[in-house]
Design a protein around this motif. Sequence first.
Motif, PDB file in Angstrom:
ATOM      1  N   ASP A 113      11.378   2.727   3.430  1.00 32.27           N
ATOM      2  CA  ASP A 113      12.077   2.582   4.666  1.00 32.27           C
ATOM      3  C   ASP A 113      11.982   4.059   5.562  1.00 32.27           C
ATOM      4  OD1 ASP A 113      13.176   0.391   4.066  1.00 32.27           O
ATOM      5  OD2 ASP A 113      14.088   1.131   2.775  1.00 32.27           O
ATOM      6  N   ASN A 114      12.054   5.320   5.065  1.00 27.99           N
ATOM      7  CA  ASN A 114      12.062   6.720   5.536  1.00 27.99           C
ATOM      8  C   ASN A 114      10.643   6.812   6.898  1.00 27.99           C
ATOM      9  OD1 ASN A 114      14.982   7.030   4.545  1.00 27.99           O
ATOM     10  ND2 ASN A 114      13.569   8.306   3.056  1.00 27.99           N
ATOM     11  N   LEU A 115       9.769   6.059   5.468  1.00 24.99           N
ATOM     12  CA  LEU A 115       8.552   6.099   6.721  1.00 24.99           C
ATOM     13  C   LEU A 115       8.997   5.426   8.358  1.00 24.99           C
ATOM     14  CD1 LEU A 115       5.404   6.339   5.226  1.00 24.99           C
ATOM     15  CD2 LEU A 115       5.530   4.201   6.991  1.00 24.99           C
ATOM     16  N   ILE A 148       3.932  -0.425  13.571  1.00 25.87           N
ATOM     17  CA  ILE A 148       4.446   0.576  13.106  1.00 25.87           C
ATOM     18  C   ILE A 148       3.919   1.228  11.626  1.00 25.87           C
ATOM     19  CG2 ILE A 148       6.791   2.110  11.943  1.00 25.87           C
ATOM     20  CD1 ILE A 148       7.866   0.086  14.302  1.00 25.87           C
ATOM     21  N   TYR A 149       3.400   0.150  10.631  1.00 24.78           N
ATOM     22  CA  TYR A 149       2.396   0.206   9.556  1.00 24.78           C
ATOM     23  C   TYR A 149       1.309   1.209  10.473  1.00 24.78           C
ATOM     24  CZ  TYR A 149       5.824  -1.622   6.285  1.00 24.78           C
ATOM     25  OH  TYR A 149       6.439  -2.141   5.149  1.00 24.78           O
ATOM     26  N   ARG A 150       0.974   0.251  11.231  1.00 27.56           N
ATOM     27  CA  ARG A 150      -0.622   0.927  11.451  1.00 27.56           C
ATOM     28  C   ARG A 150      -0.707   1.805  11.722  1.00 27.56           C
ATOM     29  NH1 ARG A 150      -2.909   1.972  16.082  1.00 27.56           N
ATOM     30  NH2 ARG A 150      -1.040   0.865  17.401  1.00 27.56           N
ATOM     31  N   ARG A 193      11.158   6.828  15.603  1.00 27.63           N
ATOM     32  CA  ARG A 193      12.098   8.168  16.182  1.00 27.63           C
ATOM     33  C   ARG A 193      10.668   8.656  16.806  1.00 27.63           C
ATOM     34  NH1 ARG A 193      14.923   8.646  10.556  1.00 27.63           N
ATOM     35  NH2 ARG A 193      13.517  10.547  10.740  1.00 27.63           N
ATOM     36  N   GLY A 194       9.209   8.249  16.097  1.00 26.72           N
ATOM     37  CA  GLY A 194       8.463   9.464  17.244  1.00 26.72           C
ATOM     38  C   GLY A 194       7.591   8.530  17.983  1.00 26.72           C
ATOM     39  N   TYR A 195       8.010   7.049  18.038  1.00 30.38           N
ATOM     40  CA  TYR A 195       7.475   6.055  19.430  1.00 30.38           C
ATOM     41  C   TYR A 195       8.530   5.230  19.602  1.00 30.38           C
ATOM     42  CZ  TYR A 195       2.724   8.009  17.307  1.00 30.38           C
ATOM     43  OH  TYR A 195       1.563   8.409  16.859  1.00 30.38           O
ATOM     44  N   MET A 211       0.739  -0.857  -0.231  1.00 32.63           N
ATOM     45  CA  MET A 211      -0.070   0.234   0.169  1.00 32.63           C
ATOM     46  C   MET A 211       0.979   0.859  -0.241  1.00 32.63           C
ATOM     47  SD  MET A 211      -2.453   1.055   3.002  1.00 32.63           S
ATOM     48  CE  MET A 211      -1.089   1.449   3.966  1.00 32.63           C
ATOM     49  N   PHE A 212       1.847   1.436   0.709  1.00 36.16           N
ATOM     50  CA  PHE A 212       2.496   2.788   1.300  1.00 36.16           C
ATOM     51  C   PHE A 212       3.898   2.681  -0.117  1.00 36.16           C
ATOM     52  CE2 PHE A 212       1.464   1.759   5.414  1.00 36.16           C
ATOM     53  CZ  PHE A 212       1.603   3.344   5.928  1.00 36.16           C
ATOM     54  N   ARG A 213       3.960   1.641  -0.854  1.00 39.42           N
ATOM     55  CA  ARG A 213       4.847   1.794  -2.006  1.00 39.42           C
ATOM     56  C   ARG A 213       4.549   2.206  -3.734  1.00 39.42           C
ATOM     57  NH1 ARG A 213       9.895  -0.016  -0.754  1.00 39.42           N
ATOM     58  NH2 ARG A 213      10.189  -1.826   0.709  1.00 39.42           N
ATOM     59  N   ASN A 214       3.254   1.685  -3.284  1.00 33.32           N
ATOM     60  CA  ASN A 214       1.823   1.825  -4.516  1.00 33.32           C
ATOM     61  C   ASN A 214       1.612   3.989  -4.082  1.00 33.32           C
ATOM     62  OD1 ASN A 214       2.229  -0.999  -5.406  1.00 33.32           O
ATOM     63  ND2 ASN A 214      -0.479  -1.075  -4.404  1.00 33.32           N
ATOM     64  N   ALA A 215       1.677   3.920  -3.536  1.00 30.91           N
ATOM     65  CA  ALA A 215       1.374   5.080  -2.714  1.00 30.91           C
ATOM     66  C   ALA A 215       2.672   6.138  -3.880  1.00 30.91           C
ATOM     67  CB  ALA A 215       0.685   5.326  -1.918  1.00 30.91           C
ATOM     68  N   GLY A 216       3.463   5.341  -3.470  1.00 29.98           N
ATOM     69  CA  GLY A 216       5.025   6.549  -3.788  1.00 29.98           C
ATOM     70  C   GLY A 216       6.207   7.090  -2.837  1.00 29.98           C
TER      71      GLY A 216
END
Length: 440
Positions: free
Chosen positions: A255-257, A304-306, A263-265, A246-251
């Motif tokens: 890895d950075n995501l 993390i994906y969620r 880092r935020g959690y 899903m994330f890759r299809n959205a462009g």
Amino acid sequence: MASALLHKLHLALEKRLPERRLFLRSDTETRFIRLRSSTQLIALVGVTAVGAWTLVATSILLMDSLSSGNIREQVKRDQFMYEAQLNKLSAERDMRAQEAASAHMRFSVALEEISDMQERLLASEDKRREVETGLEVVQTTLRDAIKERDLARKAAEELQLALAETEAAEPETHRLAEVENTVAFLSEALRDTASERDHMQAYATDADDYIAELRLESRLKDERNDLIFSKLEEAMTVSIAPMDKMFRNAGLNVDNLIDQVRRGYSGQGGPLTPLEFTVTDGEEDVAEGMRANSILERLDEMNIYRIAASKAPFDVPVKSAFRFTSGFGPRWGRMHNGTDFAASYGTPIYATGDGVVIHAGWQSGYGRLVKIQHEFGIETRYAHMAKIRVSKGQRVSRGDRIGDMGNSGRSTGTHLHYEVRVGGKPVNPMNYIKAARDVF
């Protein structure tokens, strides 16, 4: 010769178009207008040209009208097909959401079973070690008792020999009584030692049987754990793969995501904390622990994906029935930077992801406009609203109502103009909506 040719032409023209006079009479005088053959010819040519031009223009307009009608019919057919496709995608999205919720529930139940089985396995291991330690103590005590028995038998034999020699050499009564008492004491000690030895042997046999039973139970639990681990690993693969796609299809850069969310959690502790092992643990325990840690890492990745999915605009801004009217791309010679959804006036509009409202008010062209800043440099815009229901600086979540559909600003009818911008650059919102159809 040229004048003669012109004269002949003039004579032929007079035969076809003889000179005419147009009389104009008034109360005091009468006048006339001479219409020569050449004048009549010019007028006739002019009238014919005007008539031909009118006929050609009418034909062009008629053909253009017929062509426009065919284009409108084609657009209507395309819109109907697209609406049917959107309805199908919405149904598939709901089905995938139910499957994801069911898989998550099954994973939670399996994780609880693993935790319970690990606790029971650790308890059985401790008990087995206690039994083995007790068995070693019993075996040591038994060996000591056998040694003492052998020493007592040897001492008894020596005393019996001494008694026989004493009876032959010393007939004293008090000496004989002392020896008999000593022999009786040794005999009693031998009987007690033999009884204790038999008891220890029976206890050792029971302990061996119990250890064999514990080992069988441990092996069965290991096989069951292996089966559960395999199911969990399969569930992790099935759950994470669609979200990664899903994330890759959205462009988006996956890895950075993931690094940004981690880092935020970054707090630690709780059920997802990795298990720790020492050098005293067995090889099988370490292997199972490593496998469990691998599953925990995949579970952390899915979590993390969620989180990332909730912060990115992977949703449709309109939940009610709507009609797709215009897509992303060039339109009428200009770039259309969003997607248009048409519905009835006042239809609720919802935020497509978690974020902070950075604009809530009027903007030229957009009319009543709401801008939401999401994570990962993503911004969404909701334009032409009839009413705004959020304010600047407000934090919203996916599915929160932010306004009502309207016709404000530069608009030809009631609709929502929806934009997605990454790093300030507009992208096709349908990339995000289509990418999430197999996950949400």
